[in-house]
Design an enzyme around this catalytic site. Structure first.
Site, mmCIF file in Angstrom:
data_model
loop_
_atom_site.group_PDB
_atom_site.id
_atom_site.type_symbol
_atom_site.label_atom_id
_atom_site.label_comp_id
_atom_site.label_asym_id
_atom_site.label_seq_id
_atom_site.Cartn_x
_atom_site.Cartn_y
_atom_site.Cartn_z
ATOM 1 N N ASP A 237 5.823 -51.049 -52.934
ATOM 2 C CA ASP A 237 7.038 -51.780 -51.858
ATOM 3 C C ASP A 237 8.335 -52.289 -52.583
ATOM 4 O OD1 ASP A 237 7.579 -53.971 -49.926
ATOM 5 O OD2 ASP A 237 5.872 -53.896 -49.427
ATOM 6 N N ALA A 288 6.378 -47.423 -44.913
ATOM 7 C CA ALA A 288 7.515 -48.229 -44.588
ATOM 8 C C ALA A 288 8.021 -48.313 -43.570
ATOM 9 C CB ALA A 288 7.546 -47.987 -45.869
ATOM 10 N N LEU A 295 18.468 -55.788 -27.404
ATOM 11 C CA LEU A 295 19.133 -54.517 -26.593
ATOM 12 C C LEU A 295 19.888 -53.415 -27.095
ATOM 13 C CD1 LEU A 295 19.131 -56.514 -23.324
ATOM 14 C CD2 LEU A 295 17.051 -55.153 -23.915
ATOM 15 N N LEU A 296 20.645 -52.447 -26.370
ATOM 16 C CA LEU A 296 21.163 -51.556 -26.974
ATOM 17 C C LEU A 296 22.633 -52.445 -26.477
ATOM 18 C CD1 LEU A 296 22.371 -49.134 -28.330
ATOM 19 C CD2 LEU A 296 21.838 -47.599 -25.423
ATOM 20 N N ALA A 297 22.509 -52.379 -25.557
ATOM 21 C CA ALA A 297 24.017 -53.579 -25.199
ATOM 22 C C ALA A 297 24.535 -54.680 -26.183
ATOM 23 C CB ALA A 297 24.642 -54.357 -23.736
ATOM 24 N N ASN A 346 10.363 -48.336 -26.100
ATOM 25 C CA ASN A 346 10.014 -49.509 -26.014
ATOM 26 C C ASN A 346 12.241 -51.062 -25.666
ATOM 27 O OD1 ASN A 346 8.176 -52.302 -25.277
ATOM 28 N ND2 ASN A 346 8.222 -52.377 -27.378
ATOM 29 N N TYR A 352 14.732 -48.936 -33.000
ATOM 30 C CA TYR A 352 13.574 -48.304 -33.495
ATOM 31 C C TYR A 352 12.337 -47.198 -33.048
ATOM 32 C CZ TYR A 352 8.541 -48.770 -35.114
ATOM 33 O OH TYR A 352 7.364 -49.960 -35.901
#
Length: 446
Positions: A237, A288, A295-297, A346, A352
């Site tokens: 990590d 990891a 939001l994409l905007a 999503n 993501y």
């Protein structure tokens, strides 16, 4: 994180009220315990092919109570439905209707497992229809089961028979409590490679595993389960998580390595550590990952780039070094953490979802390159898992997400870790390029 609703609807008098009101009534799932039986009752074996009797004999070797036909009102813990020689959709009726007539006697936490073959371009339309029909039947059946029971399938590749080591290993996983949150899924066994582990209790004995993102959450649970199953652990990590990382590694009797997986020399440092401490590396678990939801905007460059850098680009870079190194053993396994977000999408997670879909693409392409080499790469795609991250989701949204699966509850980090350990074992040596969803058959996405 505790699912308070699950606890309430399993206690009187609220369970009666929930039933009367038609509310979701999730039940505690049957998970693995060292002293628990593989299944909670007799195993029904159905099918007409020559392999059916061989499968019954295998289950008898496992000291299970096997039935070819159920006695009236007899309870049973699992059913294995062997359909490896289907040639026409009409052949499905007899076996599935017999299964259906006994389903009311399936015990809580029961398992249904089909064994069939995938659709390929070489088969006739009738055979293709029959094989694809198994898919629709199994996924629908999984949504009908109650009491924490699950239904999953095994797909036999070309030349793979029911007695192949990875078929037996996959069947054992799907029948056991280790697959508690795997539901409505198919696992393809593409070759007859592999051999049973040296110890059924320690399937990873003698193997060395690296787990990235190991300091907390799902990563820490993966470390615990891999160690339980006999692996030597290297917990990785970032330096900022050093104290927690050391605790996780010490508890597992392993070593801690503070490395940022996005660093250019991350792969070299991991391989050097494994070679120096353990003489080589057998298992690489890419756990990891980060989220930077918007939001994409409203998305900016930093949020987009950082998520892809950690979640997929680091895996690509490490795998390239790993697969060209003599320190990664010839029967090595790579297990990557994807997500159902990368399958179904999503809201607010374009970055993501892009990264996790990228992991799935990477796994499938790398698997082609590894075919026949003895090495494997697979992915685990969790759905809603009870973690510190999901605990921060607003209450109403979290409750809806928990109930949007056939099992009507969130999974645990343990459920993800069990799937990772299975895919890392020699029991799964014939499984390559697969994406195993650990999502309780989430009702969104395939």
């Amino acid at each position: 994180m505790t699912d308070t609703y699950l606890n309430l609807v399993n206690a009187q008098p609220l369970s009666r009220i929930a039933k009367a009101a038609g509310l979701p009534r999730p039940v505690p799932l049957r998970r693995y315990a060292p002293d628990a039986p593989l299944v909670p009752g007799p195993v029904l074996v159905l099918g007409r092919s020559r392999s059916t009797q061989d499968m019954a004999a295998t289950l008898l070797e496992w000291n299970l109570d096997v039935r070819r036909h159920l006695r009236p009102k007899e309870k049973f813990g699992a059913a294995v439905v062997v359909l490896d020689d289907l040639a026409h959709p009409g052949e499905l009726s007899e076996v599935f209707l017999e299964l259906g007539h006994g389903l009311r006697n399936l015990l809580p936490g029961g398992r249904i497992v089909t064994i069939s073959r995938p659709v390929t371009s070489e088969i006739s339309p009738q055979t293709a229809a029959a094989r694809q029909a198994v898919d629709g039947t199994l996924r629908s059946l999984a949504k009908e089961l109650r009491g924490g029971a699950t239904a999953n399938g095994i797909l036999l590749g070309e030349g793979v028979n029911t007695d192949a080591p990875s078929v037996r290993g996959t069947l054992e996983f799907l029948l056991s409590g280790k697959s508690a949150y795997v539901d409505g899924q198919f696992i393809a066994v593409g070759s007859d490679h592999g051999a049973p582990p040296k110890s059924a209790e320690l399937p990873l004995a003698g193997r060395t595993a690296v787990v990235t993102g190991a300091a907390r959450g799902i990563g820490a649970e993966i470390v615990r389960v891999l160690r339980r199953d006999g692996a030597h652990i290297i917990a990785v990590d970032v330096p900022a998580a050093g104290e927690q990382l050391a605790q996780v590694a010490n508890h597992a009797g392993g070593t801690a390595l503070q490395v940022d997986v996005t660093a250019p020399d991350a792969a070299e440092r991991i391989l050097r550590h494994a070679a120096t401490r353990y003489g080589g590396l057998d298992i690489m678990v890419h756990n990891a990952g980060i989220t930077r939801d918007r939001l994409l905007a409203n998305m900016d460059q930093a949020r987009w780039s950082s998520v892809l850098a950690v979640n997929v680009e680091s895996q690509l870079r490490i795998n390239e070094k790993l697969l060209s190194s003599d320190h990664f053993n010839s029967n090595g396994s790579i297990v990557c953490l994807a997500s159902t977000s990368g399958i179904a999408g999503n809201r607010g997670q374009t970055n993501y979802a892009a990264s996790k879909a990228g992991v799935i693409g990477m796994v499938r392409a790398t698997a082609d390159a590894l075919a026949g080499s003895g090495r494997t790469i697979n992915a685990v795609a969790p759905g809603f898992i009870e973690t510190d991250m999901t605990a921060r989701i607003p209450f109403a949204t979290r409750e809806v997400a928990r109930r949007l699966s056939s099992l009507q509850q969130g999974g645990l980090p343990l459920d993800v870790a069990e799937a990772v350990s299975f895919l890392a074992s020699t029991n799964a040596a014939g499984i390559n390029g697969q994406v195993l969803r650990v999502c309780g058959q989430n009702l969104v996405g395939a």
